[in-house]
Design an enzyme around this catalytic site. Structure first.
Site, PDB file in Angstrom:
ATOM      1  N   ASP A  76      -4.460   0.288   1.750  1.00 33.33           N
ATOM      2  CA  ASP A  76      -4.324  -1.290   1.628  1.00 33.33           C
ATOM      3  C   ASP A  76      -2.860  -1.317   2.307  1.00 33.33           C
ATOM      4  OD1 ASP A  76      -3.168  -0.110  -0.572  1.00 33.33           O
ATOM      5  OD2 ASP A  76      -2.525  -1.873  -1.463  1.00 33.33           O
ATOM      6  N   GLU A 142      -2.011  -0.384  -3.356  1.00 33.45           N
ATOM      7  CA  GLU A 142      -0.916   0.108  -3.885  1.00 33.45           C
ATOM      8  C   GLU A 142       0.713  -0.865  -3.475  1.00 33.45           C
ATOM      9  OE1 GLU A 142       2.969   3.279  -3.734  1.00 33.45           O
ATOM     10  OE2 GLU A 142       2.280   1.136  -1.357  1.00 33.45           O
TER      11      GLU A 142
HETATM   12 ZN   LIG Z   1       3.044   3.685   0.740  1.00 38.63          ZN
END
Ligand SMILES: [Zn+2]
Length: 385
Positions: A76, A142
């Site tokens: 992501d 994340e």
């Molecule tokens: Zn990162």
């Protein structure tokens, strides 16, 4: 034999998937499909399906023996911001003057591509003689809340009785040149939301009121002028930063009844979130009066003392780029905070100067050298040569 993975082409393919958290846009599948080609057993793990947006994650493993060395990363990315401010479409993966442009180029689709290319080279060289395991833990959560990503995959691994023996996180830890910095720990982060309650009144009659603004100022002053600590062997001193002060009083002759502020503390290994909460209560109680404090700890501080993992990583970096990396704990928090509870972890990746910025980009030579560093590291980790 499978097709040779080219780290630049692979990173470009990932950049073309606009996987802004929580969207995946097929990014995880690109990784899974290539790893399956290389003989990895892939587990596609979707978490948070009952919440607002389901998150795609992947755990892939080659081999069943020990040790199991895991590479952890994410597909992501943060939003591109104003696309017209970029020199190129942020999701087109354009190459100009030896640089690959695009959101995620350094944070961290480039490192994911480099590791897969490195693993292929290493496994091809070792052939059937390889008795350990290489695994990848790749998350799509994340840059977001990190609730349905790495921590959930780790729980899933626990439930299967699957163990990680060491972990390399591919965050862009290099500061100015590839290989100048490894992260061996991270500071913790605590956010405090403070509301001070007073008594409203006329500014000409302050003796009949209790000014919430004055007490809020006194409290923030006490927090920002206190020395939390002087730093520690591997950490900078902890710091308090005020993010916002909100009173919203439109009238100049009214003493406000309430005042709010938000502050953020980045803390080192002298502290835990719980200890900081007690310290905050003491400091605020010294000023006194009515207040409420709502505290969120998004990550505790941690340190993985330098050992075999960092030594081998250092040697791999030295052999490929001739640099000796600094061991650092600076910067924000990362998913290493979840993994360090299970096994030794070190973070090493590309130069982070353009991460989260307009015109995020990576030098193609850095991608090639990072691939070679990861490849050398695999040899040093499994074969000590
Ligand atoms: Zn990162």
């Amino acid at each position: 034999m499978s097709e040779i993975v080219d780290p630049t082409a692979f990173a470009a393919e990932l950049i073309r998937r606009p996987s802004v958290t929580p969207k995946d846009e097929g990014a995880i599948e690109v990784v899974a499909a290539s790893l399956e080609q290389l003989g990895f057993a892939c587990h596609r793990l979707v978490f948070g399906a009952n919440g607002s947006a389901p998150i795609q994650n992947l755990y892939a493993r080659h081999g069943s023996g020990r040790p199991n060395l895991c590479f952890a990363g994410h597909t992501d990315v943060v939003p591109a911001g104003a696309a017209e401010a970029w020199s190129f479409d942020p999701f087109a993966a354009s190459v100009r003057d030896g640089m690959l442009y695009g959101r995620g180029a350094v944070d961290m689709k480039g490192a994911v591509a480099a590791f897969i290319a490195a693993a292929q080279r290493y496994l091809d060289e070792r052939g059937p003689g390889f008795t350990g395991s290489i695994s990848l833990l790749i998350t799509g959560d994340e840059e977001g809340a990190a609730l349905d990503g790495t921590s959930k995959v780790l729980e899933w691994l626990d439930a299967r009785g699957e163990t990680l023996d060491a972990c390399l996180v591919g965050e862009p830890t290099s500061a100015r040149a590839l290989g100048d910095m490894i992260k061996i720990g991270r500071r913790g982060s605590l956010t405090g939301r403070l509301t001070v309650h007073g008594v409203q009144g006329h500014t000409a009659y302050p003796q009949l009121a209790d000014n919430a603004a004055h007490r809020l100022i006194a409290m923030l002053h006490a927090l920002t002028t206190a020395e939390l600590d002087a730093g520690s062997q591997h950490f900078e001193p902890s710091t308090v930063q005020v993010s916002t002060i909100d009173i919203g009083n439109p009238t100049s002759n009214v003493i406000p009844a309430s005042a709010r502020a938000v502050f953020n503390i980045r803390f080192n290994d002298h502290w835990s979130g719980a200890r900081l909460k007690r310290w905050l209560a003491e400091k605020l109680d010294e000023i006194g009066g009515g207040y409420e404090l709502d505290v969120t700890v998004s990550g505790e501080s941690f340190l993985v003392p330098p050992g075999e993992l960092t030594e081998r990583l250092t040697e791999a970096i030295r052999r490929v780029v001739g640099r000796i990396p600094e061991f650092s704990t600076t910067g924000g928090t990362s998913d290493a905070r979840f993994i360090q509870a299970r096994c030794p972890v070190a973070e090493f990746g590309l130069v982070g100067q353009t991460m989260h910025k307009t015109d995020e980009r990576v030098a193609l030579t850095d991608l090639a050298q990072l691939t070679e560093i990861y490849h050398t590291f695999l040899g040093l980790y499994f074969d000590r040569s």
